[in-house]
Write an enzyme that holds these catalytic residues in place. Structure first.
Site, PDB file in Angstrom:
ATOM      1  N   GLY A   1      20.123  39.542  32.055  1.00 55.17           N
ATOM      2  CA  GLY A   1      20.131  38.126  32.403  1.00 55.17           C
ATOM      3  C   GLY A   1      19.396  37.234  31.429  1.00 55.17           C
TER       4      GLY A   1
ATOM      5  N   ARG B   1      13.882  63.397   7.002  1.00 59.92           N
ATOM      6  CA  ARG B   1      14.666  62.835   5.906  1.00 59.92           C
ATOM      7  C   ARG B   1      14.340  63.626   4.638  1.00 59.92           C
ATOM      8  NH1 ARG B   1      16.809  58.421   8.245  1.00 59.92           N
ATOM      9  NH2 ARG B   1      15.612  57.409   9.908  1.00 59.92           N
TER      10      ARG B   1
ATOM     11  N   ASP C   1      26.342  52.042  15.653  1.00 62.41           N
ATOM     12  CA  ASP C   1      26.885  51.357  14.480  1.00 62.41           C
ATOM     13  C   ASP C   1      27.746  52.256  13.600  1.00 62.41           C
ATOM     14  OD1 ASP C   1      24.839  52.986  13.614  1.00 62.41           O
ATOM     15  OD2 ASP C   1      23.888  51.484  12.338  1.00 62.41           O
TER      16      ASP C   1
ATOM     17  N   GLY D   1      17.219  59.614  12.306  1.00 64.90           N
ATOM     18  CA  GLY D   1      16.458  59.241  13.497  1.00 64.90           C
ATOM     19  C   GLY D   1      16.935  60.010  14.715  1.00 64.90           C
TER      20      GLY D   1
ATOM     21  N   ARG E   1      19.106  48.115  13.892  1.00 66.80           N
ATOM     22  CA  ARG E   1      19.261  47.885  12.451  1.00 66.80           C
ATOM     23  C   ARG E   1      20.022  46.577  12.218  1.00 66.80           C
ATOM     24  NH1 ARG E   1      21.005  53.143   9.139  1.00 66.80           N
ATOM     25  NH2 ARG E   1      22.886  52.908  10.401  1.00 66.80           N
TER      26      ARG E   1
ATOM     27  N   ASP F   1      25.109  57.577   9.734  1.00 67.61           N
ATOM     28  CA  ASP F   1      25.915  57.446   8.525  1.00 67.61           C
ATOM     29  C   ASP F   1      25.255  58.068   7.296  1.00 67.61           C
ATOM     30  OD1 ASP F   1      23.938  55.537   8.372  1.00 67.61           O
ATOM     31  OD2 ASP F   1      25.281  53.840   8.102  1.00 67.61           O
TER      32      ASP F   1
ATOM     33  N   ASP G   1      21.893  53.111  17.707  1.00 68.93           N
ATOM     34  CA  ASP G   1      22.350  51.812  17.215  1.00 68.93           C
ATOM     35  C   ASP G   1      23.823  51.534  17.495  1.00 68.93           C
ATOM     36  OD1 ASP G   1      19.791  51.482  16.188  1.00 68.93           O
ATOM     37  OD2 ASP G   1      20.341  52.307  14.232  1.00 68.93           O
TER      38      ASP G   1
ATOM     39  N   THR H   1      22.957  58.362  17.187  1.00 71.40           N
ATOM     40  CA  THR H   1      22.099  57.222  16.852  1.00 71.40           C
ATOM     41  C   THR H   1      22.176  56.219  17.991  1.00 71.40           C
ATOM     42  OG1 THR H   1      21.851  55.285  15.408  1.00 71.40           O
ATOM     43  CG2 THR H   1      24.027  56.271  15.504  1.00 71.40           C
TER      44      THR H   1
END
Length: 328
Positions: free
Chosen positions: A190, A76, A134, A15, A176, A107, A132, A130
């Site tokens: 908030g 991909r 992560d 991505g 994800r 990853d 994310d 990424t």
């Protein structure tokens, strides 16, 4: 003795994320600074298999540091998951006299790079790209900070209409199976509640919390939901449950989606990408391979690719506590 590197290749995979172009620029210009050649690989591992290469120099990356997406495109590749596909990729690199590869991605991209190195002994270095956040071994991945700013801007706008119409909004953000985007933007925006995979709030507790908010005088509410949250099957199931168990709220859903990946990278991501690109190239020149460049304690550090892939990032427990206090 490490192999003398005269030519490097760089690709983006998986991505897209804001800051990838800034990282490409950094890799190319660091190569130019050290008087080595650099080629760009178009369409990630698919382009590596097809030999879709282009020579790049300092001028070819002019004016891209502020651009979102990736000028090298991303795709991909199912074929790269096969030994035959990776053999084709290796053949093209050798034919083009490439001595090392910088992979900008997540990853999945790093897994491909690691296997490629193990099979052919080809030097590889990873840059985490990424939104994310992560990836183990770095406090920030490329694009995370920009995505946070994009989401907070959207939450601010949605809150205006929520307040005007006394509405409850469920806002779904990406990430994800990680709640980093939701937790950070929920606090910054908030939000009355933040739903993340790492902390199971539960349907009943969610309703109780919203009822408590109403009793304190709140006539509208924002609930930020990570896409990997496990309370309901999806965000629309959450809406239906609240509709059935709470009266007086006009409940709406907003799924922010891929807008979080787009747009110009923030200052933080541009600087981070520049630092990571320099570290990646210079690490390969030093003979290092199978590492990912990351930001740890404000310094550029290297984490073995296998640890970056297998390691699990942890949610910020202090920030989780802050969110509980702020929703009082």
């Amino acid at each position: 003795m490490p192999k003398l590197i005269k030519k490097l290749a760089v690709l983006t995979s998986g991505g897209d994320s804001p800051g990838m172009n800034a990282a490409i620029r950094s890799v190319v210009r660091t190569c130019a600074y050290h008087n080595i050649q650099c080629i760009g690989v178009y369409r990630g591992y698919e382009g590596l298999i097809e030999g879709d290469f282009k020579e790049m120099d300092a001028r070819s990356v002019r004016g891209i540091i502020n651009k979102g997406g990736t000028i090298l495109k991303s795709a991909r590749s199912k074929e790269f998951r096969t030994k035959e596909g990776r053999q084709k990729a290796h053949k093209h690199l050798i034919e083009n006299n490439v001595d090392g590869l910088v992979v900008i991605g997540g990853d999945g991209s790093f897994t491909g790079a690691l296997i490629f190195n193990q099979e052919f002994g080809f030097p590889v270095m990873g840059i985490p790209g990424t939104i994310d956040n992560d990836i183990f071994g770095t406090s920030h991945t490329l694009g995370f900070d920009t995505a946070l700013n994009t989401v907070v801007d959207a939450i601010d706008k949605i809150r205006d209409t929520a307040s005007s119409h006394n509405r409850l909004f469920f806002i779904e953000v990406m990430g994800r199976d990680a709640g980093h985007i939701a937790l950070n933007t929920g606090v910054a925006g908030g939000a009355e509640e933040i739903l993340i995979p790492e902390e199971d709030l539960g349907m009943e507790r969610l309703v109780d919390s919203l009822n408590r908010s109403r009793k304190t005088g709140k006539t509208s509410s924002i609930v930020v939901v990570a896409e990997g949250d496990k309370i309901g099957k999806n965000i629309f199931e959450l809406k239906d449950y609240v509709d059935q168990n709470m009266e007086g709220y006009d409940v709406r859903v907003s799924v922010l989606g891929h807008m979080q990946r787009g747009g110009p990278p923030s200052c933080f991501d541009r600087v981070l990408a520049s630092r990571m690109g320099v570290k990646a190239v210079e690490s390969l020149l030093e003979g290092k391979t199978n590492f990912m460049v990351g930001l740890l304690n404000s310094k550029m550090e290297l984490t073995p690719l296998d640890k970056a892939i297998k390691g699990k990032t942890k949610i910020n427990l202090e920030l989780l506590r802050v969110s509980d206090i702020m929703s009082t």
